[in-house]
Design an enzyme around this catalytic site. Sequence first.
Site, PDB file in Angstrom:
ATOM      1  CB  ILE A 108     -25.613  -2.826  10.683  1.00 51.66           C
ATOM      2  CG1 ILE A 108     -26.187  -2.764  12.103  1.00 51.66           C
ATOM      3  CG2 ILE A 108     -26.608  -2.236   9.697  1.00 51.66           C
ATOM      4  CD1 ILE A 108     -26.391  -1.357  12.643  1.00 51.66           C
ATOM      5  CG  ASP A 143     -14.555  -5.600   9.280  1.00 55.73           C
ATOM      6  OD1 ASP A 143     -15.796  -5.544   9.228  1.00 55.73           O
ATOM      7  OD2 ASP A 143     -13.918  -5.674  10.355  1.00 55.73           O
ATOM      8  CG  ASN A 152     -17.368  -5.411  17.820  1.00 60.57           C
ATOM      9  OD1 ASN A 152     -17.247  -6.414  18.519  1.00 60.57           O
ATOM     10  ND2 ASN A 152     -18.400  -4.587  17.926  1.00 60.57           N
ATOM     11  CB  SER A 153     -16.382  -8.201  12.399  1.00 65.05           C
ATOM     12  OG  SER A 153     -15.176  -7.694  11.868  1.00 65.05           O
ATOM     13  CB  VAL A 178     -11.335   3.084   7.775  1.00 65.03           C
ATOM     14  CG1 VAL A 178     -11.723   4.249   6.894  1.00 65.03           C
ATOM     15  CG2 VAL A 178     -12.237   1.897   7.499  1.00 65.03           C
ATOM     16  CB  ALA A 219     -15.395   1.060   9.850  1.00 69.05           C
ATOM     17  CB  SER A 253     -27.039   6.535  16.222  1.00 64.76           C
ATOM     18  OG  SER A 253     -27.732   6.263  17.408  1.00 64.76           O
ATOM     19  CE1 TYR A 256     -22.044   4.773  18.431  1.00 60.96           C
ATOM     20  CE2 TYR A 256     -23.852   5.468  19.851  1.00 60.96           C
ATOM     21  CZ  TYR A 256     -23.408   4.894  18.684  1.00 60.96           C
ATOM     22  OH  TYR A 256     -24.317   4.448  17.765  1.00 60.96           O
ATOM     23  CE  LYS A 306     -22.468   6.227  15.040  1.00 62.30           C
ATOM     24  NZ  LYS A 306     -21.851   5.534  13.910  1.00 62.30           N
ATOM     25  CG  LEU A 357     -33.745  -5.705  26.077  1.00 54.59           C
ATOM     26  CD1 LEU A 357     -33.589  -6.026  27.558  1.00 54.59           C
ATOM     27  CD2 LEU A 357     -35.059  -4.959  25.837  1.00 54.59           C
TER      28      LEU A 357
HETATM   29  C1  UD1 Z   1     -28.211   1.994  23.085  1.00 57.81           C
HETATM   30  C2  UD1 Z   1     -27.424   3.258  22.992  1.00 57.81           C
HETATM   31  C3  UD1 Z   1     -27.585   3.845  21.616  1.00 57.81           C
HETATM   32  C4  UD1 Z   1     -27.146   2.859  20.577  1.00 57.81           C
HETATM   33  C5  UD1 Z   1     -27.988   1.583  20.734  1.00 57.81           C
HETATM   34  C6  UD1 Z   1     -27.513   0.488  19.797  1.00 57.81           C
HETATM   35  C7  UD1 Z   1     -27.429   4.063  25.332  1.00 57.81           C
HETATM   36  C8  UD1 Z   1     -27.856   5.159  26.259  1.00 57.81           C
HETATM   37  N1  UD1 Z   1     -27.821   4.185  24.048  1.00 57.81           N
HETATM   38  O1  UD1 Z   1     -29.569   2.344  22.952  1.00 57.81           O
HETATM   39  O2  UD1 Z   1     -26.825   5.042  21.511  1.00 57.81           O
HETATM   40  O3  UD1 Z   1     -27.323   3.387  19.278  1.00 57.81           O
HETATM   41  O4  UD1 Z   1     -27.851   1.086  22.062  1.00 57.81           O
HETATM   42  O5  UD1 Z   1     -28.505  -0.480  19.666  1.00 57.81           O
HETATM   43  O6  UD1 Z   1     -26.787   3.123  25.731  1.00 57.81           O
HETATM   44  N2  UD1 Z   1     -32.449  -2.605  29.058  1.00 57.81           N
HETATM   45  C9  UD1 Z   1     -32.760  -3.411  30.144  1.00 57.81           C
HETATM   46  N3  UD1 Z   1     -31.868  -4.376  30.491  1.00 57.81           N
HETATM   47  C10 UD1 Z   1     -30.686  -4.588  29.812  1.00 57.81           C
HETATM   48  C11 UD1 Z   1     -30.379  -3.748  28.712  1.00 57.81           C
HETATM   49  C12 UD1 Z   1     -31.271  -2.768  28.368  1.00 57.81           C
HETATM   50  O7  UD1 Z   1     -33.800  -3.257  30.772  1.00 57.81           O
HETATM   51  O8  UD1 Z   1     -29.919  -5.494  30.200  1.00 57.81           O
HETATM   52  C13 UD1 Z   1     -33.428  -1.594  28.622  1.00 57.81           C
HETATM   53  C14 UD1 Z   1     -32.897  -0.168  28.600  1.00 57.81           C
HETATM   54  O9  UD1 Z   1     -33.091   0.451  29.832  1.00 57.81           O
HETATM   55  C15 UD1 Z   1     -33.733   0.426  27.462  1.00 57.81           C
HETATM   56  C16 UD1 Z   1     -33.968  -0.746  26.504  1.00 57.81           C
HETATM   57  O10 UD1 Z   1     -33.772  -1.911  27.295  1.00 57.81           O
HETATM   58  O11 UD1 Z   1     -34.978   0.855  27.942  1.00 57.81           O
HETATM   59  C17 UD1 Z   1     -33.029  -0.774  25.311  1.00 57.81           C
HETATM   60  O12 UD1 Z   1     -31.680  -0.696  25.783  1.00 57.81           O
HETATM   61  P1  UD1 Z   1     -30.431  -0.947  24.791  1.00 57.81           P
HETATM   62  O13 UD1 Z   1     -30.642  -2.207  24.036  1.00 57.81           O
HETATM   63  O14 UD1 Z   1     -29.190  -0.840  25.600  1.00 57.81           O
HETATM   64  O15 UD1 Z   1     -30.539   0.210  23.731  1.00 57.81           O
HETATM   65  P2  UD1 Z   1     -30.628   1.819  23.948  1.00 57.81           P
HETATM   66  O16 UD1 Z   1     -30.271   2.197  25.325  1.00 57.81           O
HETATM   67  O17 UD1 Z   1     -31.951   2.267  23.427  1.00 57.81           O
END
Ligand code: UD1
Length: 338
Positions: A12, A31, A35-36, A59, A81, A124, A149, A153, A200
């Site tokens: 970001i 920095d 992680n960069s 920092v 950071a 967050s 984590y 925040k 995801l």
């Molecule tokens: C996570 C963090 C959040 C952080 C954010 C950064 C948790 C509980 N929360 O959010 O604090 O700020 O990342 O972007 O970890 N999913 C799958 N398969 C995967 C990965 C995720 O199905 O391999 C689903 C999860 O169940 C969720 C959605 O995708 O429903 C988003 O997941 P993810 O990208 O990990 O984000 P968050 O969990 O929302």
Amino acid sequence: MKVLVTGGLGFIGSHTVVALLESNYDVVVVDNLYNSKIVVKDRIKEITNKEFKTVICDVQDETKMEEIFKEEKIDAIIHFAGYKAVGESVSKPLEYYDNNLNSTITLLKLMKKYNVNNFVFSSSATVYGEPTRVPMFESDPVVEATSPYGETKVMIERILKDIAKVNKDFNVALLRYFNPIGAHKSGLLGEDPNGIPNNLLPYIAKVATGQLKEVNVFGNDYDTVDGTGVRDYIHVVDLAKGHVLALKKLESKPGLVIYNLGTGKGTSVLEMIAAYEKACGHKIPYVIKPRRPGDIASSYANCDKAKNELGFVCDYSVIDACRDGYHFQVEENKRNQK
Ligand code: UD1
């Protein structure tokens, strides 16, 4: 106006530095490359055609940080950071509290000493914990977080609120991000985590480029549109723009302000996979797996406050974000092979 950006070479941070330079701010990046990558500095220069100073330092290193405060006339700080892996924070709580809290406290002490009064904090949606309703509003309760984590925040928000209560010159924006995704359209900046991604979109990107076999969909029995988890995915370039708008807001000396930065729209995991398929032009294999512990069904923002007070509106859709994220991943893979 000169802005110190901590973590300015990260995901970001780097997009925000681009947005700041394009809005003609002077930028100093700090920095520690935890992680960069240092190459990000040159990529930002390539995109913007502008110069900025980069200091490689932690920092928490107060002596080195003080040199920056002495040498530069800093007007504002954007503080990115910090450690951010939710799962890792559960196994390494001390490291997370130490790094995230102490780096912020170091900055705040130096800000006090050098009379720097504008601070933008990378918070967050995790501060809402298990939400009592969706969409989430800034006035919703900040609760005990579900991970160390998240707790950092919550704690840092609290510290900043306490300072703002007693120091009427202190202007601070708490920006509560929802799920940042996507990449710069140039393909030069984006997110490429080491190892198997937890989040995801980086995971889907690696399946789309053949580095991983299939997406594991964590649960399809939630009370949502198709049973899979719903999140508010925001293009990182839109999120970066939100930081520039927040800085402008601080110029009006508002004291403490809090904004959700999301799109206001929820997208399920299966909808996200379909969007990615459209963006990359081929099928993304997936399998349904059990729910991931700690996950919530739905999380998305009410963004009226940011819209009304900052003029914040998103320019990009999830499909745009998938297209840009995919482009970055393809380009990054090519660069890594060289
Ligand atoms: C996570 C963090 C959040 C952080 C954010 C950064 C948790 C509980 N929360 O959010 O604090 O700020 O990342 O972007 O970890 N999913 C799958 N398969 C995967 C990965 C995720 O199905 O391999 C689903 C999860 O169940 C969720 C959605 O995708 O429903 C988003 O997941 P993810 O990208 O990990 O984000 P968050 O969990 O929302």
